[in-house]
Write a protein that holds these residues in place. Structure first.
Motif, PDB file in Angstrom:
ATOM      1  N   HIS A   1       0.841  -1.188   0.000  1.00  0.00           N
ATOM      2  CA  HIS A   1       0.000   0.000   0.000  1.00  0.00           C
ATOM      3  C   HIS A   1       0.887   1.253   0.000  1.00  0.00           C
ATOM      4  CE1 HIS A   1      -3.556  -2.398   0.999  1.00  0.00           C
ATOM      5  NE2 HIS A   1      -2.690  -3.147   1.675  1.00  0.00           N
ATOM      6  N   PRO A   2       0.396   2.343  -0.594  1.00  0.00           N
ATOM      7  CA  PRO A   2       1.167   3.587  -0.531  1.00  0.00           C
ATOM      8  C   PRO A   2       1.231   4.111   0.905  1.00  0.00           C
ATOM      9  CG  PRO A   2      -0.946   3.958  -1.627  1.00  0.00           C
ATOM     10  CD  PRO A   2      -0.842   2.492  -1.369  1.00  0.00           C
ATOM     11  N   VAL A   3       2.422   4.554   1.307  1.00  0.00           N
ATOM     12  CA  VAL A   3       2.618   5.114   2.648  1.00  0.00           C
ATOM     13  C   VAL A   3       3.458   6.371   2.545  1.00  0.00           C
ATOM     14  CG1 VAL A   3       2.465   2.878   3.841  1.00  0.00           C
ATOM     15  CG2 VAL A   3       4.700   3.727   3.107  1.00  0.00           C
ATOM     16  N   GLU A   4       3.407   7.176   3.581  1.00  0.00           N
ATOM     17  CA  GLU A   4       4.297   8.312   3.719  1.00  0.00           C
ATOM     18  C   GLU A   4       4.689   8.431   5.176  1.00  0.00           C
ATOM     19  OE1 GLU A   4       1.877  11.576   2.329  1.00  0.00           O
ATOM     20  OE2 GLU A   4       1.148  11.978   4.353  1.00  0.00           O
ATOM     21  N   VAL A   5       5.819   9.076   5.415  1.00  0.00           N
ATOM     22  CA  VAL A   5       6.263   9.317   6.778  1.00  0.00           C
ATOM     23  C   VAL A   5       5.627  10.613   7.243  1.00  0.00           C
ATOM     24  CG1 VAL A   5       8.243   9.680   8.274  1.00  0.00           C
ATOM     25  CG2 VAL A   5       8.446   8.150   6.337  1.00  0.00           C
ATOM     26  N   SER A   6       5.000  10.595   8.407  1.00  0.00           N
ATOM     27  CA  SER A   6       4.409  11.802   8.983  1.00  0.00           C
ATOM     28  C   SER A   6       5.438  12.441   9.899  1.00  0.00           C
ATOM     29  CB  SER A   6       3.150  11.467   9.770  1.00  0.00           C
ATOM     30  OG  SER A   6       2.159  10.970   8.917  1.00  0.00           O
ATOM     31  N   LEU A   7       5.841  13.654   9.569  1.00  0.00           N
ATOM     32  CA  LEU A   7       6.843  14.378  10.355  1.00  0.00           C
ATOM     33  C   LEU A   7       6.346  15.793  10.591  1.00  0.00           C
ATOM     34  CD1 LEU A   7       9.880  13.208   8.245  1.00  0.00           C
ATOM     35  CD2 LEU A   7       9.444  12.523  10.611  1.00  0.00           C
ATOM     36  N   ARG A   8       6.522  16.280  11.822  1.00  0.00           N
ATOM     37  CA  ARG A   8       6.084  17.633  12.142  1.00  0.00           C
ATOM     38  C   ARG A   8       7.163  18.310  12.973  1.00  0.00           C
ATOM     39  NH1 ARG A   8       1.966  14.086  13.155  1.00  0.00           N
ATOM     40  NH2 ARG A   8       0.298  14.158  11.642  1.00  0.00           N
TER      41      ARG A   8
ATOM     42  N   VAL B   1       8.696   6.065  14.615  1.00  0.00           N
ATOM     43  CA  VAL B   1       8.296   6.845  13.449  1.00  0.00           C
ATOM     44  C   VAL B   1       6.778   6.765  13.309  1.00  0.00           C
ATOM     45  CG1 VAL B   1      10.461   6.526  12.185  1.00  0.00           C
ATOM     46  CG2 VAL B   1       8.579   4.913  11.843  1.00  0.00           C
ATOM     47  N   HIS B   2       6.212   7.720  12.595  1.00  0.00           N
ATOM     48  CA  HIS B   2       4.801   7.697  12.266  1.00  0.00           C
ATOM     49  C   HIS B   2       4.674   7.394  10.788  1.00  0.00           C
ATOM     50  CE1 HIS B   2       4.575   9.993  16.054  1.00  0.00           C
ATOM     51  NE2 HIS B   2       3.451   9.317  16.183  1.00  0.00           N
ATOM     52  N   ILE B   3       4.017   6.274  10.472  1.00  0.00           N
ATOM     53  CA  ILE B   3       3.797   5.847   9.094  1.00  0.00           C
ATOM     54  C   ILE B   3       2.316   6.024   8.788  1.00  0.00           C
ATOM     55  CG2 ILE B   3       3.874   3.906   7.463  1.00  0.00           C
ATOM     56  CD1 ILE B   3       6.646   4.760   8.326  1.00  0.00           C
ATOM     57  N   LYS B   4       2.013   6.704   7.678  1.00  0.00           N
ATOM     58  CA  LYS B   4       0.620   6.921   7.288  1.00  0.00           C
ATOM     59  C   LYS B   4       0.303   6.122   6.024  1.00  0.00           C
ATOM     60  CE  LYS B   4      -2.753  10.554   6.394  1.00  0.00           C
ATOM     61  NZ  LYS B   4      -2.952  12.018   6.344  1.00  0.00           N
ATOM     62  N   PHE B   5      -0.677   5.227   6.131  1.00  0.00           N
ATOM     63  CA  PHE B   5      -1.199   4.517   4.961  1.00  0.00           C
ATOM     64  C   PHE B   5      -2.193   5.461   4.305  1.00  0.00           C
ATOM     65  CE2 PHE B   5       0.382   0.157   5.235  1.00  0.00           C
ATOM     66  CZ  PHE B   5       0.978   0.188   6.488  1.00  0.00           C
ATOM     67  N   THR B   6      -1.875   5.937   3.113  1.00  0.00           N
ATOM     68  CA  THR B   6      -2.629   7.039   2.516  1.00  0.00           C
ATOM     69  C   THR B   6      -3.860   6.606   1.735  1.00  0.00           C
ATOM     70  OG1 THR B   6      -1.186   6.982   0.577  1.00  0.00           O
ATOM     71  CG2 THR B   6      -0.579   8.496   2.360  1.00  0.00           C
TER      72      THR B   6
ATOM     73  N   ASP C   1       8.997   0.621   3.104  1.00  0.00           N
ATOM     74  CA  ASP C   1      10.184   1.047   2.371  1.00  0.00           C
ATOM     75  C   ASP C   1       9.945   2.487   1.934  1.00  0.00           C
ATOM     76  OD1 ASP C   1      11.797  -1.387   2.342  1.00  0.00           O
ATOM     77  OD2 ASP C   1      10.124  -2.212   1.208  1.00  0.00           O
ATOM     78  N   ILE C   2      10.813   3.394   2.388  1.00  0.00           N
ATOM     79  CA  ILE C   2      10.613   4.825   2.194  1.00  0.00           C
ATOM     80  C   ILE C   2      11.738   5.406   1.343  1.00  0.00           C
ATOM     81  CG2 ILE C   2      10.421   7.055   3.367  1.00  0.00           C
ATOM     82  CD1 ILE C   2       8.089   5.161   3.986  1.00  0.00           C
ATOM     83  N   ASP C   3      11.347   6.125   0.280  1.00  0.00           N
ATOM     84  CA  ASP C   3      12.291   6.854  -0.570  1.00  0.00           C
ATOM     85  C   ASP C   3      12.602   8.188   0.111  1.00  0.00           C
ATOM     86  OD1 ASP C   3      13.455   8.565  -2.480  1.00  0.00           O
ATOM     87  OD2 ASP C   3      12.406   7.564  -4.115  1.00  0.00           O
ATOM     88  N   LEU C   4      13.883   8.461   0.351  1.00  0.00           N
ATOM     89  CA  LEU C   4      14.240   9.671   1.092  1.00  0.00           C
ATOM     90  C   LEU C   4      14.016  10.956   0.297  1.00  0.00           C
ATOM     91  CD1 LEU C   4      17.419   8.619   3.090  1.00  0.00           C
ATOM     92  CD2 LEU C   4      15.036   8.736   3.849  1.00  0.00           C
ATOM     93  N   THR C   5      13.936  10.879  -1.031  1.00  0.00           N
ATOM     94  CA  THR C   5      13.695  12.108  -1.803  1.00  0.00           C
ATOM     95  C   THR C   5      12.255  12.590  -1.667  1.00  0.00           C
ATOM     96  OG1 THR C   5      13.230  10.852  -3.813  1.00  0.00           O
ATOM     97  CG2 THR C   5      15.495  11.587  -3.480  1.00  0.00           C
ATOM     98  N   THR C   6      11.309  11.653  -1.485  1.00  0.00           N
ATOM     99  CA  THR C   6       9.893  12.021  -1.380  1.00  0.00           C
ATOM    100  C   THR C   6       9.307  11.765   0.006  1.00  0.00           C
ATOM    101  OG1 THR C   6       9.178   9.819  -2.085  1.00  0.00           O
ATOM    102  CG2 THR C   6       9.518  11.479  -3.818  1.00  0.00           C
ATOM    103  N   LEU C   7      10.006  10.951   0.809  1.00  0.00           N
ATOM    104  CA  LEU C   7       9.517  10.489   2.118  1.00  0.00           C
ATOM    105  C   LEU C   7       8.210   9.719   1.973  1.00  0.00           C
ATOM    106  CD1 LEU C   7      10.506  13.569   4.262  1.00  0.00           C
ATOM    107  CD2 LEU C   7      11.704  11.381   4.063  1.00  0.00           C
ATOM    108  N   GLU C   8       8.060   9.073   0.820  1.00  0.00           N
ATOM    109  CA  GLU C   8       6.920   8.219   0.527  1.00  0.00           C
ATOM    110  C   GLU C   8       7.425   6.854   0.072  1.00  0.00           C
ATOM    111  OE1 GLU C   8       3.991  11.799  -1.038  1.00  0.00           O
ATOM    112  OE2 GLU C   8       4.788  10.352  -2.467  1.00  0.00           O
ATOM    113  N   GLY C   9       6.542   5.885   0.051  1.00  0.00           N
ATOM    114  CA  GLY C   9       6.939   4.556  -0.391  1.00  0.00           C
ATOM    115  C   GLY C   9       5.778   3.605  -0.320  1.00  0.00           C
ATOM    116  N   THR C  10       6.093   2.348  -0.013  1.00  0.00           N
ATOM    117  CA  THR C  10       5.059   1.328   0.109  1.00  0.00           C
ATOM    118  C   THR C  10       5.248   0.592   1.427  1.00  0.00           C
ATOM    119  OG1 THR C  10       6.398  -0.317  -1.057  1.00  0.00           O
ATOM    120  CG2 THR C  10       4.844   0.975  -2.385  1.00  0.00           C
TER     121      THR C  10
END
Length: 117
Positions: free
Chosen positions: A13-20, A37-42, A91-100
């Motif tokens: 599933h598509p995910v992104e890292v939630s950072l504030r 870490v906070h992982i968001k299933f989008t 698995d998170i791509d550091l350029t987008t902070l998104e992944g699966t």
């Protein structure tokens, strides 16, 4: 099994890292160093954000350059979601902070079990 857990346990599933407040690779590195870490299933209704306690031995950071940012990180950790103990893998791509990512169900728990934790 809970419907949300079952859905997020089937396929990737598509995910992104939630950072504030800043969503940067450096901020992600700080969170990894703290062990959470906070992982968001989008692709769920409104998104499903999970607080994941990382398993340092299972995470892979060797392909990551947090200074550039470039590469990917493999994050693994456990949590309880809707009375089900699960392992979250992302698995998170550091350029987008998104992944699966996906969940691996480990055990169903009773409400009393979760209060004891």
């Amino acid at each position: 099994m809970n419907e949300l857990v079952q859905r997020l346990s089937t396929g990737e599933h598509p995910v992104e890292v939630s950072l504030r407040p800043e969503k940067t690779a450096a901020a992600l590195k700080e969170r990894i160093d703290l062990g959470y870490v906070h992982i968001k299933f989008t692709n769920t209704r409104g998104g499903t954000e999970l607080s994941v306690k990382l398993d340092g031995d299972a995470c892979e950071l060797g392909q990551a350059d947090f200074d550039q940012p470039n590469g990917t990180v493999h994050l693994v950790g456990e949590l309880i979601l809707n009375y089900v103990k699960v392992r979250c893998v992302a698995d998170i791509d550091l350029t987008t902070l998104e992944g699966t990512g996906h969940l691996d169900p480990l055990a169903e728990l009773s409400p009393a079990d979760t209060l004891a934790k």
